[in-house]
Write a protein that holds these residues in place. Structure first.
Motif, PDB file in Angstrom:
ATOM      1  N   UNK A   1       0.875  -1.174   0.000  1.00 11.70           N
ATOM      2  CA  UNK A   1       0.000   0.000   0.000  1.00 11.70           C
ATOM      3  C   UNK A   1       0.905   1.213   0.000  1.00 11.70           C
ATOM      4  N   UNK A   2       0.666   2.134  -0.924  1.00 14.64           N
ATOM      5  CA  UNK A   2       1.494   3.334  -0.984  1.00 14.64           C
ATOM      6  C   UNK A   2       0.633   4.555  -1.270  1.00 14.64           C
ATOM      7  N   UNK A   3       0.891   5.625  -0.530  1.00 17.64           N
ATOM      8  CA  UNK A   3       0.245   6.908  -0.792  1.00 17.64           C
ATOM      9  C   UNK A   3       1.250   7.741  -1.566  1.00 17.64           C
ATOM     10  N   UNK A   4       1.208   7.617  -2.870  1.00 20.94           N
ATOM     11  CA  UNK A   4       2.166   8.289  -3.735  1.00 20.94           C
ATOM     12  C   UNK A   4       1.785   9.745  -3.965  1.00 20.94           C
ATOM     13  N   UNK A   5       2.767  10.633  -4.021  1.00 26.90           N
ATOM     14  CA  UNK A   5       2.464  12.030  -4.360  1.00 26.90           C
ATOM     15  C   UNK A   5       2.026  12.179  -5.816  1.00 26.90           C
ATOM     16  N   UNK A   6       2.178  11.146  -6.620  1.00 26.72           N
ATOM     17  CA  UNK A   6       1.791  11.199  -8.030  1.00 26.72           C
ATOM     18  C   UNK A   6       0.347  10.752  -8.265  1.00 26.72           C
ATOM     19  N   UNK A   7      -0.431  10.513  -7.218  1.00 26.99           N
ATOM     20  CA  UNK A   7      -1.831  10.100  -7.393  1.00 26.99           C
ATOM     21  C   UNK A   7      -2.595  11.127  -8.220  1.00 26.99           C
TER      22      UNK A   7
END
Length: 152
Positions: free
Chosen positions: A57-63
């Motif tokens: 699970x990753x909260x990417x700044x590129x979402x």
């Protein structure tokens, strides 16, 4: 559990989530209930491992959006072996306390067809998981046209 990879085996799945703490609250419970163990942790992500396969699970700044839409091109759902029918039922019972909603409740546990005992759960961010019972009749026979038209 065997950690040795086999050619063609899934290595990992990475899910980009809009809210890491919220996603961890749901997925950690589910993955650990299915036998996964914590694997990696960093400021924007977490992972859990089972054998040679892991889920990230990753909260990417590129979402580019704030919610997953399973009906758009891309990932529809992840399906896991959920244990016996009783174990799948127990997971369904505990799931709401961890942010999961039962999908297709009017057809549960046969939303995938009369010979496919499974639970379909959705988290708050729109990700769907399918928990398939081991003791469902003829488990490898379930991907028929009936299956694909019954779970929308």
């Amino acid at each position: 559990m065997n950690d040795r990879p086999v050619t063609g085996m899934l290595h990992h799945v990475e899910l980009w989530v809009p809210d890491l703490p919220r996603a961890v609250a749901s997925w950690q419970w589910l993955l650990e209930s299915l036998g996964y163990t914590p694997f990696q942790e960093w400021s924007d992500g977490r992972s859990w491992r089972s054998g040679a396969t892991y889920v990230v699970l990753e909260q990417s700044p590129a979402l580019s959006a704030d919610r997953h839409e399973r009906r758009r091109p891309g990932l529809n759902h992840l399906a896991f072996h959920g244990g016996s029918r009783a174990e799948v039922d127990a997971l369904v019972e505990r799931a709401p306390a961890h942010g999961w909603t039962l999908m297709f409740p009017d057809r549960h546990p046969y939303a995938g067809g009369e010979r496919h005992y499974a639970a379909y759960l959705e988290d708050r961010d729109g990700f769907e998981v399918e928990l398939v019972a081991f003791d469902a009749p003829e488990p490898m026979q379930n991907y028929t046209s009936e299956y694909y038209t019954s779970v929308e």
